[in-house]
Scaffold this motif. Structure first.
Motif, short mmCIF file in Angstrom:
data_model
loop_
_atom_site.label_atom_id
_atom_site.label_comp_id
_atom_site.label_asym_id
_atom_site.label_seq_id
_atom_site.Cartn_x
_atom_site.Cartn_y
_atom_site.Cartn_z
N PHE A 157 -0.39 7.16 11.00
CA PHE A 157 0.72 6.31 10.29
C PHE A 157 1.56 7.43 9.59
CE2 PHE A 157 1.91 3.81 6.24
CZ PHE A 157 2.89 2.83 6.86
N SER A 209 -4.08 -2.77 2.30
CA SER A 209 -2.99 -3.53 2.24
C SER A 209 -3.37 -5.05 2.26
CB SER A 209 -2.09 -2.99 3.44
OG SER A 209 -0.91 -4.07 3.45
N GLU A 232 0.82 -1.07 -0.09
CA GLU A 232 -0.08 -0.05 -0.03
C GLU A 232 0.82 1.23 -0.15
OE1 GLU A 232 -3.31 0.32 3.36
OE2 GLU A 232 -2.40 2.37 3.15
N THR A 233 2.22 1.24 0.63
CA THR A 233 2.92 2.47 0.68
C THR A 233 3.23 2.97 -0.66
OG1 THR A 233 3.69 1.34 2.67
CG2 THR A 233 5.05 3.09 1.73
N ARG A 235 5.00 -8.02 -0.54
CA ARG A 235 4.30 -6.82 -0.77
C ARG A 235 3.21 -6.58 -1.93
NH1 ARG A 235 5.62 -4.31 2.23
NH2 ARG A 235 5.11 -2.26 1.63
N LEU A 236 2.27 -6.49 -1.13
CA LEU A 236 0.97 -6.07 -2.04
C LEU A 236 0.03 -5.19 -1.28
CD1 LEU A 236 -0.07 -6.58 -5.04
CD2 LEU A 236 -1.47 -8.77 -4.10
N TYR A 250 2.03 8.92 5.64
CA TYR A 250 1.02 9.97 4.97
C TYR A 250 1.96 11.43 4.89
CZ TYR A 250 -2.33 6.75 6.98
OH TYR A 250 -2.91 5.76 7.20
N ASP A 274 -7.54 4.81 4.84
CA ASP A 274 -6.36 3.82 4.79
C ASP A 274 -7.21 2.85 5.38
OD1 ASP A 274 -4.43 2.05 5.47
OD2 ASP A 274 -3.08 3.52 5.88
N ALA A 287 -5.92 -0.42 5.78
CA ALA A 287 -4.78 -1.53 5.69
C ALA A 287 -5.28 -2.64 6.61
CB ALA A 287 -3.62 -0.88 6.12
C1 LIG Z 1 -2.02 2.09 8.70
C2 LIG Z 1 -1.15 1.41 7.63
N1 LIG Z 1 -1.33 1.79 6.31
C3 LIG Z 1 -0.42 1.17 5.57
C4 LIG Z 1 0.67 0.55 5.85
C5 LIG Z 1 1.51 -0.06 4.61
O1 LIG Z 1 1.05 -1.29 4.30
P1 LIG Z 1 2.13 -2.07 3.18
O2 LIG Z 1 2.84 -3.20 3.83
O3 LIG Z 1 1.11 -2.66 2.36
O4 LIG Z 1 2.95 -1.09 2.34
C6 LIG Z 1 1.00 0.24 7.15
C7 LIG Z 1 2.32 -0.64 7.50
O5 LIG Z 1 2.62 -0.50 8.74
C8 LIG Z 1 0.02 0.57 8.16
O6 LIG Z 1 0.31 0.56 9.41
#
Ligand SMILES: Cc1ncc(COP(=O)(O)O)c(C=O)c1O
Length: 364
Positions: A107, A212, A84-85, A223-224, A110, A184, A186
């Motif tokens: 997080f 995520s 997601e990052t 990673r996805l 952002y 988000d 995730a």
């Molecule tokens: C709230 C939040 N969003 C997004 C992510 C990122 O996820 P990804 O591993 O899919 O990049 C994290 C990772 O810790 C997270 O805590």
């Protein structure tokens, strides 16, 4: 040497600080499903090793179709990323907001993505008195000079789900004031039967939902993640402009396989339905610890015993937890722990009991 990683899961740095082998640490700092990668995915990868020898489909058609089918939405609304990052950064780059509102604590990425495009950031502070939840005052903070609002539900690090009616009122207000709303989700997969905002996308043309797959399906190293929005212009521009092949072939394959693995999904929900209340209640019973009821696979807590560095004390027992002192709005008293297997959770509880009783009794 202090241990001050920006993210959870940095067992390499923690092990170096302690002078121990990283493999000996039990990692409660990253919120990864302890069931591990689904067997269906392990099989699919080993049966398809040949994929490593060629380029993935640059459009990732099968992956996007699988994600669109899963959510019953048009394929043009979906864009997968290398976690997601990647999409947080791609989306912010594409929207290029001038003024954004961030909820704190939240997080860290952002803020980094917004800073990269020179965006002015205003913080909306969540407070302990209000249970770390935004209230209706968030609505009045959504003035028409804002371009962008990030929300995270369940929030990291607090683990709390946003109130659904407030969330919809926020979406409405963002639509009226033409504010891009980035939500988000995730950790939403950890909550059974919680659809989030994806079913509402067609009502909100500037709503962007991020998901995520790395946490729930334990593929943080593979990673996805994905972005979904009815704003096909923005989604299409990101698709056209970003670097090719950022998702490796096995991660793309994962997206086609894991969402159909209902056995794994049910087993994960079953594990969490036992361990979430058990760990919460046990932590709640510890002296000097305040915990907030979790909705996902991690628990936010405060340690009120003066002079106790809980992360450091637990690291000496080979347990790594996430300190939250570097989240804006928090301080050294706050921590986050993942919910892991029953055996690991017991080790955490035992270590905490030792650390806290030592502090209570010995007067050191
Ligand atoms: C709230 C939040 N969003 C997004 C992510 C990122 O996820 P990804 O591993 O899919 O990049 C994290 C990772 O810790 C997270 O805590």
């Amino acid at each position: 040497m202090a241990f001050s990683s920006q993210h959870g899961g940095n067992i390499i740095e923690a092990a170096a600080v302690m002078g121990v082998d990283a493999n000996t640490l039990i990692d409660f700092s990253a919120n990864i499903n302890p069931l591990g990668m689904p067997d269906s995915l392990k099989r699919a990868i080993t049966e398809n090793l040949v994929l490593a020898e060629r380029y993935p489909d640059v459009e990732y058609r099968a992956l996007h179709q699988a994600l669109a089918n899963h959510h019953k939405i048009p394929q043009e609304w979906v864009l997968a990323g290398n976690g997601e990052t990647e999409l947080i950064f791609n989306l912010v780059q594409q929207l290029s907001p001038r003024k954004a509102l961030l909820l704190t604590p939240g997080f860290a990425e952002y803020r980094r993505a917004l800073a990269r495009v020179g965006c002015e950031i205003t913080d909306f502070h969540l407070s302990e008195e209000q249970g770390w939840q935004p209230e209706a005052s968030l609505l009045s903070a959504l003035s028409s000079d804002l371009d962008c609002l990030f929300l995270c539900t369940p929030n990291n690090p607090t683990g709390l789900l946003l109130d659904r009616s407030l969330l919809l009122a926020v979406a409405q207000r963002c639509r009226e004031n033409n504010i891009a709303l980035i939500v988000d989700e995730a950790f939403l997969d950890f909550i059974p039967d919680e659809p989030g905002l994806i079913p509402h996308l067609s009502n909100f043309p500037r709503l962007y939902v991020l998901r995520s797959l790395t946490k729930f399906f334990a593929i943080a190293g593979l990673r996805l993640g994905y972005l979904v929005s009815a704003d096909t212009v923005t989604v299409g521009r990101i698709r056209e402009q970003r670097e090719p092949w950022t998702i490796n072939a096995f991660a793309a394959l994962a997206g086609e396989v894991i969402l159909n693995d209902s056995t794994y999904i049910e087993a994960s929900h079953h594990w969490l339905s036992n361990e979430q209340p058990r760990l919460f209640n046990a932590l709640n019973a510890l002296p000097g610890i305040t915990v907030w009821p979790p909705r996902a696979n991690y628990i936010f807590l405060r340690c009120d015993i003066e002079g106790v560095d809980l992360q450091r004390a637990l690291l000496e027992k080979n347990i790594l937890i996430r300190h939250c002192a570097n989240y804006p709005g928090l301080d050294v008293r706050y921590y986050r722990v993942a919910i892991k297997s029953p055996a690991d959770n017991d080790k955490l509880l035992e270590a905490l009991r030792q650390v806290l009783s030592h502090k209570d009794g010995a007067g050191e």
